[in-house]
Design an enzyme around this catalytic site. Structure first.
Site, short mmCIF file in Angstrom:
data_model
loop_
_atom_site.label_atom_id
_atom_site.label_comp_id
_atom_site.label_asym_id
_atom_site.label_seq_id
_atom_site.Cartn_x
_atom_site.Cartn_y
_atom_site.Cartn_z
N ASN A 164 86.83 20.86 4.98
CA ASN A 164 86.39 21.87 5.94
C ASN A 164 85.46 22.82 5.18
OD1 ASN A 164 88.08 24.81 7.26
ND2 ASN A 164 86.11 23.99 7.78
N GLY A 165 84.17 22.81 5.55
CA GLY A 165 83.24 23.69 4.85
C GLY A 165 81.88 23.03 4.72
N GLU A 221 80.73 30.79 27.88
CA GLU A 221 81.46 29.95 26.92
C GLU A 221 82.18 28.79 27.59
OE1 GLU A 221 83.26 32.50 23.23
OE2 GLU A 221 84.05 32.98 25.19
N ARG A 229 89.75 24.34 16.00
CA ARG A 229 88.81 24.59 14.91
C ARG A 229 87.55 23.73 15.01
NH1 ARG A 229 90.92 27.45 10.95
NH2 ARG A 229 89.32 26.71 9.54
N CYS A 265 86.24 22.97 11.41
CA CYS A 265 86.99 21.74 11.17
C CYS A 265 88.43 22.09 10.81
CB CYS A 265 86.46 20.87 10.03
SG CYS A 265 84.72 20.47 10.15
N HIS A 305 65.03 47.89 34.45
CA HIS A 305 64.01 47.63 33.43
C HIS A 305 63.81 46.14 33.18
CE1 HIS A 305 63.74 51.88 32.71
NE2 HIS A 305 65.03 51.94 32.48
N LYS A 318 82.44 35.28 28.39
CA LYS A 318 83.54 34.39 28.78
C LYS A 318 83.03 33.31 29.73
CE LYS A 318 85.91 34.88 26.49
NZ LYS A 318 86.00 35.81 25.43
N LYS A 335 86.82 27.92 17.32
CA LYS A 335 87.49 29.21 17.35
C LYS A 335 87.25 30.00 16.08
CE LYS A 335 91.18 31.66 19.18
NZ LYS A 335 90.28 32.35 20.09
N TRP A 340 83.93 19.78 13.35
CA TRP A 340 82.86 20.52 14.02
C TRP A 340 81.64 20.29 13.13
CZ3 TRP A 340 79.49 24.64 12.99
CH2 TRP A 340 78.93 25.25 14.12
N GLU A 377 81.35 41.18 27.65
CA GLU A 377 82.45 40.26 27.40
C GLU A 377 82.69 39.34 28.61
OE1 GLU A 377 83.98 39.22 24.90
OE2 GLU A 377 85.85 38.39 25.65
#
Ligand code: G6P
Length: 615
Positions: free
Chosen positions: A101-102, A495, A27, A2, A511, A492, A610, A75, A488
């Protein structure tokens, strides 16, 4: 997560707060809200959706006149994203407004106690509980707002950055932090409050960053007063001059922040090694490391911790440190490390990697490592962030603000910085020959130019993206240094395009993942000339014989893979240890274009944020 933003002064607050919220949307962005005070009334407008939705709705809900404002972009943690659960939340009397925020972990017990005392709740949030707790304490103990906030915060368990406004005391805002960032912008006759400095950068360069367990009374016509939440001790405010400028946080003509940040990599990497990589003198200077060289030289092992993309940078660093400095390295997800009773001793050096410097899991893992006597070194991008402050020493990557939620330049600058560290250590412990040391120094300086060349592949990659944009799955394979690059690349794509993708060490394909390969499976194979080339060619053959579609990232001039692959992406040649820096670029572009073509919100992918300041 947030983002929170606030304003108190002479200007109209609505525009400042809305613009600030847009800058903080990285955020969290599932709902947004604003409170404005016009000298008489608290006016609140909230909505599910993005700040743009709030902007579209605000005029139909409230008049936007008012010189005090609080805003929030959310968020969701407690309660689904909807209009009611959005912040700001008001107390039962309607006098107090809060943004938060939290997470308040013991909110349920407090809520039950407040309900018994007659309080009613409209939302499912922990935040509405907190604002009513503050009100209850203020009324029943007959305290001023600041004191009531302090008493309340001493009763709650959790994490927070909050701003509280009381319409009966309209010249002040009370702010406090524990575990979530909070900056106060100090202007002339006005104050700004925000999760980071980006919302107020065009108004003032002066900022105070609150430390954990501190609260501040921000009152017009007075200096900011800071106190410790626990014991009321006064703290002298430290006003910092910001280096940030507006260009850095705007798109600068690019359609998305992610693309801008991909293109910024040559400069960002140059900024990472500027003043540190002194090729002419054959030196690497890193004061954070030089001051503690004995710790590194005596270390029995290095433990690297991080989350998400930062963890991938740690995996690349494992190869670099072990190759160059011959010191054992373990790389751990910070979230696992902190909960598995790890064996840590004072002979360990822990390197914590974090773009934001605020990731809750990484922060908690650092505290655990410190408590066990380890020396902890931070690799962060955001200057003054919590992790930068919590670690014993460290170095900044100097990548500049990264706003796209999918990390790009943060990754390559982290690898660059960790490479400098490994080379510095290898020079000090003598485990790399002089010749190899100089060779790597010289080549590292050439990397930004080679990335410029790799960026010229953009059109070609857009073409490939068009072919594969409708795929349901992707496989990414790499070996050695390029195994983390495969991870990575897959991350990407997941996401931002929501295509299921997996990264694997190429040799592991047999495997399990090989069972997935058929003519519908695109497989991105990272096959540079250096490092296990022949083995990767065998893997490519295995994919081909099962009709998988091969997109190979190869070294310029390659002919062998070209004859086997469906498509090739040629990147400039470099030393093996630096191949991740170049091979990552086309994979970033591939995921970017596929996501754009699928109509996804590239900079703000669904469900992500983020900076993850909750567990
Ligand atoms: C979030 C972000 C990722 C990032 C990770 C770690 O999940 O969406 O992009 O890699 O956090 O963040 P940090 O700021 O600690 O590098």
């Amino acid at each position: 997560m947030c983002g929170i933003v606030g304003y108190i002064g002479n200007r109209q607050a609505a525009e400042i707060v809305l613009k600030g919220l847009k800058r903080l949307e990285y955020r969290g962005y599932d709902s947004a809200g604003i409170m404005l005070f016009d000298g008489e009334k608290l006016k609140v407008s909230k909505t599910k959706g993005k700040v743009a939705d709030l902007e579209a709705k605000i005029n139909s809900q409230i008049t936007t006149h008012g010189t005090v404002g609080l805003g929030h972009t959310r968020w969701a943690t407690h309660g689904i994203p909807n209009d009611v659960n959005s912040h700001p939340h008001l107390s039962n009397s309607g006098n107090l407004a809060i943004i938060h925020n939290g997470i308040i972990e013991n909110y349920d017990a407090i809520k039950k106690a407040l309900i018994k005392r007659g309080y009613v709740f409209k939302s499912d949030t922990d935040t509405e509980v907190l604002v009513n707790l503050i009100e209850d304490i203020k009324i029943n103990q007959n305290l001023k707002l600041g004191k009531a906030v302090q008493v309340a915060l001493n009763q709650v368990v959790g994490a927070y950055a909050i701003a509280v406004f009381d319409k009966t005391k309209p010249d002040e805002i009370i702010v406090a932090r524990l575990g979530s960032p909070l900056a106060i912008g100090v202007g002339k006759g006005e104050f700004f409050i925000a999760s980071d400095a980006s919302p107020f950068i065009e108004y003032t360069n002066n900022a105070i960053y609150l430390e954990d367990e501190e609260m501040a009374i921000v009152r017009l016509g007075r200096e900011v007063r800071i106190r410790k939440i626990e014991d009321d001790t006064m703290v002298t405010p430290y006003i910092q001059e910001l280096q940030l400028n507006l260009d850095q946080i705007e798109k600068g003509g690019y359609p998305h922040f992610m693309l801008k940040e991909i293109y910024e990599q040559p400069n960002a990497i140059t900024d990472t090694y500027r003043g540190r990589l002194l090729v002419d003198q054959g030196l690497i200077k890193m004061s954070g490391m030089d001051d503690h060289m004995q710790k590194f030289l005596n270390a029995k092992r290095i433990i690297i911790i991080g989350c998400g993309t930062s963890w991938h940078a740690g995996l690349v660093a494992e190869y670099i440190f072990e190759d160059f400095a011959r010191i054992p390295v373990e790389v751990e997800y910070a979230s696992e490390f902190r909960y598995r009773n790890p064996v840590i001793t004072k002979d360990d050096v822990v390197i914590a990697i974090s773009q934001s410097g605020e990731t809750a899991d990484t922060l908690a893992a650092i505290k655990l490592a410190k408590a066990n006597g380890a020396f902890v070194y931070g690799v962060c991008n955001v200057v003054g962030s919590s992790i930068a402050r919590e670690t014993h020493s460290g170095s900044y990557t100097h990548a500049g603000p990264e706003i796209g939620v999918a990390s790009t330049k943060a990754f390559t600058t982290q690898i660059t910085l960790l490479t400098l560290m490994a080379l510095r250590l290898a020079k000090a412990n003598g485990n790399l020959s002089e010749k190899d040391y100089y060779l790597h120094l010289q080549e590292l300086e050439r990397i930004p130019g080679k990335i410029e060349q790799a960026l010229l592949l953009n059109e070609h990659i857009a073409g490939l993206s068009n072919i594969y944009k409708s795929a349901s799955n992707f496989l990414y394979l790499g070996r050695g240094y390029n195994f983390p690059v495969a991870l990575e690349g897959a991350l990407k794509l997941k996401e931002i395009s929501y295509i299921h993708a997996e990264g694997y060490p190429a040799a592991e394909m047999k495997h399990g993942p090989i069972a997935l390969i058929d003519e519908h499976m695109p497989v991105v194979v990272i096959a540079p000339k250096q490092g296990h080339y022949d083995k990767v060619i065998s893997n490519i053959q295995e994919i081909k014989s099962r009709k998988g579609k091969i997109i190979a990232v190869v070294t310029e001039g390659d002919t062998q893979v070209k004859s086997l692959a469906d498509h090739i992406i040629e990147v400039p040649e470099t030393l093996e240890a630096f191949t991740p820096l170049l091979n990552t670029i086309p994979l970033q572009l591939l995921s970017y274009h596929i996501a754009v073509m699928r109509g996804c919100n590239v900079d703000q992918p669904r469900n992500l944020a983020k900076s993850v300041t909750v567990e």
